[in-house]
Write a protein that holds these residues in place. Structure first.
Motif, short mmCIF file in Angstrom:
data_model
loop_
_atom_site.label_atom_id
_atom_site.label_comp_id
_atom_site.label_asym_id
_atom_site.label_seq_id
_atom_site.Cartn_x
_atom_site.Cartn_y
_atom_site.Cartn_z
N MET A 360 -3.65 -7.39 -3.79
CA MET A 360 -3.48 -5.97 -4.21
C MET A 360 -4.83 -5.38 -3.95
O MET A 360 -4.83 -4.13 -3.42
CB MET A 360 -3.47 -6.16 -5.72
N ALA A 361 -6.03 -6.01 -3.83
CA ALA A 361 -7.23 -5.49 -3.41
C ALA A 361 -7.16 -4.98 -2.26
O ALA A 361 -7.77 -3.71 -1.85
CB ALA A 361 -8.32 -6.26 -3.63
N LEU A 362 -6.80 -5.67 -1.18
CA LEU A 362 -6.63 -5.40 0.24
C LEU A 362 -5.73 -4.26 0.29
O LEU A 362 -5.91 -3.18 0.92
CB LEU A 362 -6.55 -6.49 1.13
N ALA A 363 -4.71 -4.45 -0.12
CA ALA A 363 -3.72 -3.27 0.05
C ALA A 363 -4.13 -2.01 -0.50
O ALA A 363 -3.90 -0.79 0.18
CB ALA A 363 -2.32 -3.82 -0.70
N ASP A 364 -4.67 -2.04 -1.50
CA ASP A 364 -5.18 -0.72 -2.48
C ASP A 364 -6.02 -0.11 -1.49
O ASP A 364 -6.07 1.26 -1.39
CB ASP A 364 -5.52 -1.22 -4.00
N VAL A 365 -7.18 -0.76 -1.09
CA VAL A 365 -8.23 -0.33 -0.31
C VAL A 365 -7.60 0.37 0.91
O VAL A 365 -8.24 1.40 1.35
CB VAL A 365 -9.40 -1.14 -0.32
N TYR A 366 -7.11 -0.43 1.70
CA TYR A 366 -6.48 0.15 2.98
C TYR A 366 -5.77 1.56 2.61
O TYR A 366 -5.97 2.71 3.24
CB TYR A 366 -5.73 -0.96 3.71
N ASP A 367 -4.90 1.46 1.69
CA ASP A 367 -3.96 2.77 1.66
C ASP A 367 -5.10 4.01 1.22
O ASP A 367 -4.82 5.00 1.51
CB ASP A 367 -2.93 2.56 0.49
N ALA A 368 -6.01 3.59 0.40
CA ALA A 368 -6.80 4.64 -0.12
C ALA A 368 -7.71 5.10 0.95
O ALA A 368 -8.05 6.33 0.87
CB ALA A 368 -7.92 3.92 -1.38
N LEU A 369 -8.14 4.12 2.03
CA LEU A 369 -8.98 4.76 3.24
C LEU A 369 -8.07 5.76 3.93
O LEU A 369 -8.73 6.80 4.38
CB LEU A 369 -9.32 3.69 4.04
N ARG A 370 -6.76 5.35 3.96
CA ARG A 370 -5.92 6.15 4.66
C ARG A 370 -5.59 7.55 4.27
O ARG A 370 -5.21 8.59 4.71
CB ARG A 370 -4.70 5.31 5.25
N SER A 371 -5.66 7.74 2.96
CA SER A 371 -5.03 8.61 2.11
C SER A 371 -6.14 9.65 1.86
O SER A 371 -7.31 9.55 1.69
CB SER A 371 -4.38 8.05 0.84
N LYS A 372 -5.48 11.04 1.80
CA LYS A 372 -6.25 12.21 1.42
C LYS A 372 -6.19 12.40 -0.04
O LYS A 372 -5.50 12.08 -1.03
CB LYS A 372 -5.63 13.48 2.09
N ARG A 373 -7.60 12.63 -0.50
CA ARG A 373 -7.69 12.64 -2.07
C ARG A 373 -8.75 14.09 -2.27
O ARG A 373 -9.03 14.55 -1.33
CB ARG A 373 -8.68 11.51 -2.60
#
Length: 423
Positions: A360-373
């Motif tokens: 989950m940590a890897l999946a969460d960080v990758y998507d957070a890096l790609r996503s606009k916040r």
């Protein structure tokens, strides 16, 4: 002058009374014989009484046995159970009259192996011939079921039981057993199997409907939470796909064989949307702050892990044993732990972190890096991959980073094929 009297002893035995030793000895011998005769008579009488009693019991048991054998034959006829015996040396076959009824042949027909084999259904002849060859080689089965083909192409099911007879050298010389017509029972059995299959389909459909309803409710709640800091709410959809991808690749590698199986892959896919459910307890002022959080604010932000864990722990009390809830608790509490022990909330290190949370940590960080916040723009796949690589062995499980890099294209496609992705 000495007086002598005569005493009669036994048949025509007369002894003169005297004080001699011979006289005394004769008297003792006489009484001893009398005692022996009495004892012998008593023993013979007792033996005869016991013999008569045993004879009566044997006669009674014999009558009972005859009744039992008659009852057995009647029961076998009613149940259409026939007895048979095959001499493996001569191939001579004997069977009881009931088998004529089962085979639907005249009572005058003598038992014959070829006659019986001709009655076997063409699709089962190979099986029957194999059984016969096995018996000839001393391998006697316990039981078998196969079909007979009757007139009018009617199918009759029979159940055969086998018992081996061996000679003094241990060689199987003959086989005997029973054959029973189970056609009616087989029809009921097939109907029951059909009904059970139909019932299983209905139950599975209902379970899927309930599960889909539950998951829809969970996704709606989680999306509501995510939408506070994710305009689209698609973060949970993508991270669920990333988690499935990584779990499947781990299974292909045979990593964590005692833990990662098909059930685990399904559970982490379903449970991954719960990872940030604890954010419902974080104030908007902190959650949506565009700038960097203060140390105090960050401490509050970190509590979303324990809030989420406690929420699921309360649910688990009503749903004990659920793999879905178990994995949900693991990823909710531990998805911010780091491989080198510098994460939160417990500072777990390496293998101490559940594999579900590491995924989950890897999946969460990758998507957070790609996503606009609200506090940042989204990064490209290349830059995100570079950052992920830098975290190998510090932030992330090294094996998971390797699997990510091997499947980087798939990760990129999951993100960019998202229905809400815009250039």
């Amino acid at each position: 002058m000495r007086r002598t009297d005569s005493i009669l002893l036994g048949e025509n035995m007369v002894l003169d009374e005297s004080g001699t030793d011979e006289y005394v000895k004769s008297m003792l011998d006489y009484f001893a014989k009398q005692v022996d005769n009495q004892t012998h008579t008593a023993l013979v009488s007792e033996i005869m009484e016991r013999y008569v009693d045993i004879s009566k019991q044997l006669e009674e048991k014999g009558r009972e046995l005859e009744k039992s054998e008659l009852s057995l034959r009647e029961a076998q006829e009613i149940a259409l159970i026939g007895n048979w015996e095959l001499n493996l040396t001569t191939k001579q076959l004997w069977w009881s009259d009931t088998i004529n009824r089962i085979l639907e042949i005249e009572a005058s027909k003598k038992p014959d192996l070829m006659l019986y084999l001709k009655k076997i259904h063409p699709d089962d002849k190979k099986l029957a011939n194999q059984i016969l060859r096995d018996m000839e080689n001393g391998m006697v089965p316990a039981e078998y079921r196969y079909r007979l083909l009757m007139e009018g192409n009617r199918i009759k099911w029979v159940h055969i039981r086998f018992v081996a007879s061996k000679d003094s050298d241990g060689k199987t010389t003959s086989v005997h057993g029973t054959i029973q017509d189970i056609t009616n029972g087989k029809a009921v059995e097939e109907k029951l199997e059909e009904y059970n299959h139909h019932l299983e389909v209905l139950v599975q459909k209902k379970v899927e409907e309930v599960s889909a309803s539950q998951m829809a409710t969970i996704h709606a709640l989680v999306k509501l939470s995510e939408s506070r800091d994710d305009d689209t709410g698609e973060h949970i959809v993508r991270t669920s796909k990333y988690c499935r991808l990584l779990a499947e690749k781990l299974r292909e590698r045979n990593a964590h064989p005692g833990e990662i199986n098909r059930a685990f892959i399904d559970s982490i896919t379903q449970a991954s949307p719960l990872h940030d459910i604890g954010k419902v307890g974080i104030p908007d002022a902190i959650l949506l702050k565009p700038g960097k959080l203060t140390a105090e604010e960050f401490e509050v932000m970190k509590t979303h892990t324990t809030i989420g864990y406690q929420t699921l722990a309360s649910v688990e009390k009503k749903d004990t044993g659920s793999a879905f809830i178990k994995i949900g608790k693991e990823i909710t509490l531990c998805h911010h732990e780091k491989w080198d022990g510098s994460g939160y909330p417990k500072g777990l290190k390496g293998e101490e972190i559940p594999i579900s949370a590491r995924i989950m940590a890897l999946a969460d960080v990758y998507d957070a890096l790609r996503s606009k916040r609200v506090y940042k723009e989204g990064y490209s796949h290349e830059k995100s991959s570079q950052i992920m690589t830098q975290g190998r062995g510090s932030h992330f499980d090294p094996l998971l980073v390797d699997l990510f890099l091997e499947n980087a294209h798939a990760f990129c496609n999951i993100f960019e094929r998202s229905s809400i992705y815009r250039e």
